[in-house]
Design a protein around this motif. Sequence first.
Motif, PDB file in Angstrom:
ATOM      1  N   LEU A  42      -2.277 -10.468  -3.842  1.00  0.00           N
ATOM      2  CA  LEU A  42      -0.917  -9.939  -3.762  1.00  0.00           C
ATOM      3  C   LEU A  42      -0.047 -10.829  -2.890  1.00  0.00           C
ATOM      4  O   LEU A  42       1.109 -11.123  -3.236  1.00  0.00           O
ATOM      5  N   SER A  43      -0.584 -11.295  -1.768  1.00  0.00           N
ATOM      6  CA  SER A  43       0.197 -12.141  -0.864  1.00  0.00           C
ATOM      7  C   SER A  43       0.392 -13.541  -1.415  1.00  0.00           C
ATOM      8  O   SER A  43       1.417 -14.180  -1.165  1.00  0.00           O
ATOM      9  N   LYS A  44      -0.572 -14.027  -2.190  1.00  0.00           N
ATOM     10  CA  LYS A  44      -0.503 -15.389  -2.722  1.00  0.00           C
ATOM     11  C   LYS A  44       0.343 -15.471  -3.988  1.00  0.00           C
ATOM     12  O   LYS A  44       1.137 -16.396  -4.156  1.00  0.00           O
ATOM     13  N   ARG A  45       0.157 -14.524  -4.897  1.00  0.00           N
ATOM     14  CA  ARG A  45       0.712 -14.663  -6.244  1.00  0.00           C
ATOM     15  C   ARG A  45       1.543 -13.472  -6.699  1.00  0.00           C
ATOM     16  O   ARG A  45       1.986 -13.432  -7.839  1.00  0.00           O
ATOM     17  N   GLN A  46       1.674 -12.486  -5.825  1.00  0.00           N
ATOM     18  CA  GLN A  46       2.464 -11.305  -6.189  1.00  0.00           C
ATOM     19  C   GLN A  46       1.954 -10.656  -7.476  1.00  0.00           C
ATOM     20  O   GLN A  46       2.707 -10.423  -8.432  1.00  0.00           O
ATOM     21  N   ILE A  47       0.649 -10.398  -7.501  1.00  0.00           N
ATOM     22  CA  ILE A  47       0.094  -9.682  -8.646  1.00  0.00           C
ATOM     23  C   ILE A  47       0.682  -8.274  -8.705  1.00  0.00           C
ATOM     24  O   ILE A  47       1.191  -7.755  -7.713  1.00  0.00           O
ATOM     25  N   LYS A  48       0.601  -7.675  -9.874  1.00  0.00           N
ATOM     26  CA  LYS A  48       1.170  -6.339 -10.093  1.00  0.00           C
ATOM     27  C   LYS A  48       0.151  -5.285  -9.635  1.00  0.00           C
ATOM     28  O   LYS A  48      -0.557  -4.653 -10.422  1.00  0.00           O
ATOM     29  N   TRP A  49       0.100  -5.127  -8.308  1.00  0.00           N
ATOM     30  CA  TRP A  49      -0.844  -4.216  -7.660  1.00  0.00           C
ATOM     31  C   TRP A  49      -0.191  -3.633  -6.429  1.00  0.00           C
ATOM     32  O   TRP A  49       0.641  -4.281  -5.778  1.00  0.00           O
ATOM     33  N   GLN A  50      -0.567  -2.388  -6.102  1.00  0.00           N
ATOM     34  CA  GLN A  50      -0.051  -1.748  -4.890  1.00  0.00           C
ATOM     35  C   GLN A  50      -1.168  -0.935  -4.243  1.00  0.00           C
ATOM     36  O   GLN A  50      -2.186  -0.629  -4.869  1.00  0.00           O
ATOM     37  N   GLU A  51      -0.961  -0.603  -2.977  1.00  0.00           N
ATOM     38  CA  GLU A  51      -2.006   0.056  -2.209  1.00  0.00           C
ATOM     39  C   GLU A  51      -2.452   1.373  -2.846  1.00  0.00           C
ATOM     40  O   GLU A  51      -3.616   1.756  -2.750  1.00  0.00           O
ATOM     41  N   SER A  52      -1.547   2.078  -3.492  1.00  0.00           N
ATOM     42  CA  SER A  52      -1.935   3.345  -4.120  1.00  0.00           C
ATOM     43  C   SER A  52      -2.947   3.129  -5.247  1.00  0.00           C
ATOM     44  O   SER A  52      -3.737   4.045  -5.555  1.00  0.00           O
ATOM     45  N   ASP A  53      -2.946   1.933  -5.857  1.00  0.00           N
ATOM     46  CA  ASP A  53      -3.942   1.633  -6.890  1.00  0.00           C
ATOM     47  C   ASP A  53      -5.346   1.629  -6.296  1.00  0.00           C
ATOM     48  O   ASP A  53      -6.311   2.018  -6.965  1.00  0.00           O
ATOM     49  N   TRP A  54      -5.442   1.190  -5.050  1.00  0.00           N
ATOM     50  CA  TRP A  54      -6.760   1.183  -4.400  1.00  0.00           C
ATOM     51  C   TRP A  54      -7.268   2.610  -4.196  1.00  0.00           C
ATOM     52  O   TRP A  54      -8.459   2.882  -4.393  1.00  0.00           O
ATOM     53  N   GLN A  55      -6.394   3.510  -3.838  1.00  0.00           N
ATOM     54  CA  GLN A  55      -6.804   4.902  -3.653  1.00  0.00           C
ATOM     55  C   GLN A  55      -7.326   5.492  -4.960  1.00  0.00           C
ATOM     56  O   GLN A  55      -8.284   6.269  -4.963  1.00  0.00           O
TER      57      GLN A  55
END
Length: 234
Positions: free
Chosen positions: A211-224
């Motif tokens: 996410l920090s390197k390439r701005q992938i389409k992911w967010q912390e709520s996805d981890w939950q």
Amino acid sequence: MQIISKNTRILYNPLLLREDPTFCFDIDLWWEKDAVVGSAEGRGTTWFVQTSTLTAALRHYRRGGLLGKLIFDSYFFTGWEKVRSIQEFNLLNYLRSKGIPVPRPLASRTIREGMIYRADLLVEKIENARNLVDVLLTTSLGAEKYRLIGILVRRLHDANVCHSDLNIHNILLDVTGKFWLIDFDKCGCRDGENWKISNLIRLLRSFRKELSKRQIKWQESDWQTLIQGYYLPN
């Protein structure tokens, strides 16, 4: 099956590999057969070759880091049961027996030279699949997909296998929506429970890193959501 000589061990599956296993690790011979269909760069070059049964990935074991610049592809020999190619070949078969989606191993070769060895592995290439980094660069995944990833990791842990490099480069998604785990070098079975949390933390770090390197389409709520899948009742 095995081919054993004084300094060489070859393991192979005769149902998957119809070619002579003593020659299938020579990329020049695959070129001569016009059977090289692609490659991928990582620590070294992984060659994709077309066997008579399926497309396979041929990998020569190489060291990483500073030591890899000095020794390149040699490992200290401490017994055949501890050789990395043999361990990975056997581990993939074990995971397949547990119904966990990993590539089928075709063959492994280990050549011993005194106190060192060099090794190669030939495994099934998962067709029409991309790793999660490539997927998330272009599209986001829905909640159900993250739950499926969590379930997959839980199945791996329930088999008592620690993936020592569990990251989103080593999780593939194919066109049917099925997830796969790849790259089981230096992985193996473990006792206890604490390592499972560490394994999950490694996976979370890989999401955050990309996410920090390439701005992938992911967010912390996805981890939950992924964790919910991991802890779903069996």
